[in-house]
Design a protein around this motif. Sequence first.
Motif, mmCIF file in Angstrom:
data_model
loop_
_atom_site.group_PDB
_atom_site.id
_atom_site.type_symbol
_atom_site.label_atom_id
_atom_site.label_comp_id
_atom_site.label_asym_id
_atom_site.label_seq_id
_atom_site.Cartn_x
_atom_site.Cartn_y
_atom_site.Cartn_z
ATOM 1 N N ASP A 48 4.922 13.340 -58.373
ATOM 2 C CA ASP A 48 6.331 13.278 -58.757
ATOM 3 C C ASP A 48 6.408 13.906 -60.148
ATOM 4 O OD1 ASP A 48 5.699 11.286 -60.684
ATOM 5 O OD2 ASP A 48 6.343 9.648 -59.399
ATOM 6 N N PRO A 49 7.553 13.925 -60.785
ATOM 7 C CA PRO A 49 7.624 14.614 -62.089
ATOM 8 C C PRO A 49 6.677 14.057 -63.155
ATOM 9 C CG PRO A 49 9.823 14.316 -61.213
ATOM 10 C CD PRO A 49 8.888 13.539 -60.312
ATOM 11 N N GLN A 50 6.308 12.778 -63.079
ATOM 12 C CA GLN A 50 5.464 12.182 -64.107
ATOM 13 C C GLN A 50 4.019 11.923 -63.687
ATOM 14 O OE1 GLN A 50 8.648 10.560 -63.457
ATOM 15 N NE2 GLN A 50 9.494 11.884 -65.028
ATOM 16 N N CYS A 51 3.774 11.698 -62.414
ATOM 17 C CA CYS A 51 2.461 11.218 -61.963
ATOM 18 C C CYS A 51 1.902 11.983 -60.779
ATOM 19 C CB CYS A 51 2.555 9.742 -61.554
ATOM 20 S SG CYS A 51 3.044 8.648 -62.886
ATOM 21 N N ILE A 52 0.577 11.815 -60.611
ATOM 22 C CA ILE A 52 -0.133 12.299 -59.431
ATOM 23 C C ILE A 52 -0.944 11.118 -58.917
ATOM 24 C CG2 ILE A 52 -2.142 13.686 -58.751
ATOM 25 C CD1 ILE A 52 -1.054 15.976 -60.290
ATOM 26 N N CYS A 53 -1.008 10.971 -57.587
ATOM 27 C CA CYS A 53 -1.826 9.923 -56.990
ATOM 28 C C CYS A 53 -3.001 10.576 -56.270
ATOM 29 C CB CYS A 53 -1.008 9.093 -56.005
ATOM 30 S SG CYS A 53 -1.946 7.721 -55.292
ATOM 31 N N ILE A 54 -4.197 10.099 -56.580
ATOM 32 C CA ILE A 54 -5.416 10.636 -55.979
ATOM 33 C C ILE A 54 -6.151 9.499 -55.261
ATOM 34 C CG2 ILE A 54 -6.726 10.368 -58.141
ATOM 35 C CD1 ILE A 54 -8.207 12.967 -57.404
ATOM 36 N N ALA A 55 -6.702 9.808 -54.086
ATOM 37 C CA ALA A 55 -7.465 8.818 -53.313
ATOM 38 C C ALA A 55 -8.918 9.260 -53.274
ATOM 39 C CB ALA A 55 -6.914 8.689 -51.903
ATOM 40 N N ASP A 56 -9.835 8.338 -53.602
ATOM 41 C CA ASP A 56 -11.261 8.676 -53.589
ATOM 42 C C ASP A 56 -11.829 8.548 -52.177
ATOM 43 O OD1 ASP A 56 -11.786 5.958 -53.121
ATOM 44 O OD2 ASP A 56 -12.425 5.570 -55.178
ATOM 45 N N GLU A 57 -13.146 8.727 -52.040
ATOM 46 C CA GLU A 57 -13.785 8.705 -50.721
ATOM 47 C C GLU A 57 -13.667 7.349 -50.027
ATOM 48 O OE1 GLU A 57 -16.780 7.578 -53.809
ATOM 49 O OE2 GLU A 57 -15.423 9.281 -53.593
ATOM 50 N N ASN A 58 -13.373 6.281 -50.779
ATOM 51 C CA ASN A 58 -13.179 4.949 -50.196
ATOM 52 C C ASN A 58 -11.696 4.625 -49.989
ATOM 53 O OD1 ASN A 58 -16.000 4.405 -50.293
ATOM 54 N ND2 ASN A 58 -15.794 3.993 -52.477
#
Length: 72
Positions: free
Chosen positions: A43-53
């Motif tokens: 979104d304009p302020q954040c990024i969400c990342i998911a790890d291998e788990n």
Amino acid sequence: MLTEFDTTLPSIIQVQNLIKQTTPVELKLLTGDVLTGRVLWQDPQCICIADENSQQTTVWKQAIAYIKPKVS
């Protein structure tokens, strides 16, 4: 005030492509920490990342030094 999310910006397009292609990435923070995984959303302020788990981490964009595709 809501920040406009300009989907014509090259940086936004690049991250959207990483999301669509589920490309593994290396995300380095200004603290020196490195997160690896797949970008789920932005979104304009954040990024969400998911790890291998599948552990999700939401990162403020202002804390990111760089994002690059992860070389296997």
